[in-house]
Design an enzyme around this catalytic site. Structure first.
Site, PDB file in Angstrom:
ATOM      1  N   GLY A  33      21.301  61.861  27.044  1.00  0.00           N
ATOM      2  CA  GLY A  33      22.580  62.649  27.212  1.00  0.00           C
ATOM      3  C   GLY A  33      23.127  62.291  28.524  1.00  0.00           C
ATOM      4  N   HIS A  39      25.543  54.030  29.344  1.00  0.00           N
ATOM      5  CA  HIS A  39      25.301  54.301  27.948  1.00  0.00           C
ATOM      6  C   HIS A  39      26.335  53.665  26.790  1.00  0.00           C
ATOM      7  CE1 HIS A  39      23.409  57.777  30.157  1.00  0.00           C
ATOM      8  NE2 HIS A  39      22.315  57.398  29.346  1.00  0.00           N
ATOM      9  N   GLN A  63       8.458  63.388  29.242  1.00  0.00           N
ATOM     10  CA  GLN A  63       8.406  62.258  30.170  1.00  0.00           C
ATOM     11  C   GLN A  63       8.833  62.836  31.734  1.00  0.00           C
ATOM     12  OE1 GLN A  63      11.896  60.410  27.668  1.00  0.00           O
ATOM     13  NE2 GLN A  63      12.416  59.628  29.854  1.00  0.00           N
ATOM     14  N   ASP A 152      16.561  50.709  33.564  1.00  0.00           N
ATOM     15  CA  ASP A 152      15.193  50.969  33.567  1.00  0.00           C
ATOM     16  C   ASP A 152      14.238  50.075  33.160  1.00  0.00           C
ATOM     17  OD1 ASP A 152      15.582  54.134  33.993  1.00  0.00           O
ATOM     18  OD2 ASP A 152      17.284  53.379  32.590  1.00  0.00           O
TER      19      ASP A 152
HETATM   20  P1  AMP Z   1      18.600  57.848  29.826  1.00  0.00           P
HETATM   21  O1  AMP Z   1      19.693  58.733  29.234  1.00  0.00           O
HETATM   22  O2  AMP Z   1      18.759  57.892  31.303  1.00  0.00           O
HETATM   23  O3  AMP Z   1      17.414  57.808  29.181  1.00  0.00           O
HETATM   24  O4  AMP Z   1      18.988  56.366  29.472  1.00  0.00           O
HETATM   25  C1  AMP Z   1      19.362  55.796  28.252  1.00  0.00           C
HETATM   26  C2  AMP Z   1      19.748  54.376  28.103  1.00  0.00           C
HETATM   27  O5  AMP Z   1      20.613  54.053  28.769  1.00  0.00           O
HETATM   28  C3  AMP Z   1      18.259  53.815  28.707  1.00  0.00           C
HETATM   29  O6  AMP Z   1      18.108  52.493  27.838  1.00  0.00           O
HETATM   30  C4  AMP Z   1      18.743  53.412  30.194  1.00  0.00           C
HETATM   31  O7  AMP Z   1      18.223  52.026  30.339  1.00  0.00           O
HETATM   32  C5  AMP Z   1      20.389  52.919  29.694  1.00  0.00           C
HETATM   33  N1  AMP Z   1      20.931  53.199  30.951  1.00  0.00           N
HETATM   34  C6  AMP Z   1      20.894  54.324  31.809  1.00  0.00           C
HETATM   35  N2  AMP Z   1      21.835  53.911  33.046  1.00  0.00           N
HETATM   36  C7  AMP Z   1      22.340  52.736  32.616  1.00  0.00           C
HETATM   37  C8  AMP Z   1      23.450  51.748  33.349  1.00  0.00           C
HETATM   38  N3  AMP Z   1      23.957  52.140  34.398  1.00  0.00           N
HETATM   39  N4  AMP Z   1      23.352  50.416  32.871  1.00  0.00           N
HETATM   40  C9  AMP Z   1      23.179  50.091  31.669  1.00  0.00           C
HETATM   41  N5  AMP Z   1      22.216  51.045  30.715  1.00  0.00           N
HETATM   42  C10 AMP Z   1      22.011  52.091  31.380  1.00  0.00           C
END
Ligand code: AMP
Length: 281
Positions: A33, A39, A63, A152
């Site tokens: 979220g 995202h 995590q 990531d």
């Molecule tokens: P998170 O909500 O931070 O767990 O991220 C969910 C997904 O979004 C993961 O696959 C992240 O690698 C991806 N994500 C987060 N930030 C970015 C970004 N700046 N550019 C591309 N993908 C992202």
């Protein structure tokens, strides 16, 4: 209009079964979220690649190696649903804690090797938490493709490994990092930065770009790295946890970019842990 929210696993399973019966392909975008353009870029890639798209939102306690970090993590569900509205996703799956980890839950998915370094070395248990929740989300959604960000990078490698090792019939698709105009990688954690810290945050990426250029020009790796750390610290970052050149596939440390390589960093700015990575060459 907001995107349709699904909270129960049985509702999700019913939807997916109907789609699969009609021969439709399903994509999943797992998130925690506090959605931003990073995202949403994954959602757009999923929409292009699949007939149906599920976005999952679950702030996975397993995590977080630090309870305070879990407490402080931004929670913006209504806003998230509103942002997903125009993208026309088929479901936003928002399970609660007991749906993911019912009483008696006792299984841990642990990926070896790749998780011993970088964030794995600095956040004990983090990747076990990621691998466990991602395995569950893959099995719950029965998706054909899953979309993850290169932001990531280590997580992307871990998730790719686990799907292959456990014979989960899903294709893991990596998508490029989306950045703010000043180079800062978009992250839900950026919301936690003070105005002052936000001004200095892009220095992490700028120092990494400078270091990558120096390495490609054949400069001395140790000197260049020391200069980059100094630049990051001048910007107010404390505790540069790592700033490493590593092989893209195995994440083993390299002294020069002799094969496909990535520069990866994690550092703290005013109490917020930021990570970034860029391709070298
Ligand atoms: P998170 O909500 O931070 O767990 O991220 C969910 C997904 O979004 C993961 O696959 C992240 O690698 C991806 N994500 C987060 N930030 C970015 C970004 N700046 N550019 C591309 N993908 C992202």
């Amino acid at each position: 209009m907001s995107a349709p929210i699904v909270r129960s696993l049985s509702d999700l399973r019913g939807m997916v079964a109907r789609w699969k019966q009609s021969g439709e392909t399903v994509g999943v975008v797992p998130t925690m979220g506090a959605l931003h353009q990073g995202h949403l870029s994954l959602v757009r890639a999923a929409k292009e690649g699949c007939d149906r798209v599920i976005v999952t939102i679950f702030i996975n306690p397993k995590q977080f190696n630090n309870p305070e970090d879990y407490e402080n993590y931004p929670r913006t569900e209504e806003d998230d649903a509103r942002k997903l509205g125009p993208l026309d996703v088929d479901a936003v799956y928002v399970p609660d804690g007991p749906t993911m980890y019912p009483d008696g839950f006792a299984t841990n998915v642990s990926v070896g090797g790749l998780t011993n370094v970088l964030c794995g070395a600095h956040r004990p248990g983090h990747f076990d938490g990621v691998a466990t929740v991602v395995s569950k989300l893959f099995l719950q959604t029965q998706a054909d493709r899953a979309y993850f960000g290169e932001k990531d990078f280590q997580q992307l490698q871990v998730v790719t490994r686990l799907a292959a090792d456990l014979d989960i019939p899903i294709e893991v698709v990596g998508c490029p990092t989306i950045r703010e105009e000043d180079g800062l990688a978009m992250s839900s954690r950026n919301l936690l930065l003070s105005d002052r810290a936000r001004v200095w945050a892009p220095e992490l990426n700028a120092a990494m770009e400078e270091l990558a250029e120096g390495l490609l020009a054949g400069g001395d790796a140790a000197d260049l790295r020391a200069q980059a750390v100094a630049r990051i610290e001048r910007a107010g970052f404390t505790d540069v946890e790592y700033l490493d050149l590593r092989a893209c596939d195995t994440l083993e440390e390299l002294t020069s970019p002799t094969r496909p390589a990535r520069l990866l960093a994690a550092a703290w700015l005013a109490g917020v842990r930021l990570i970034d990575n860029i391709a070298v060459g």
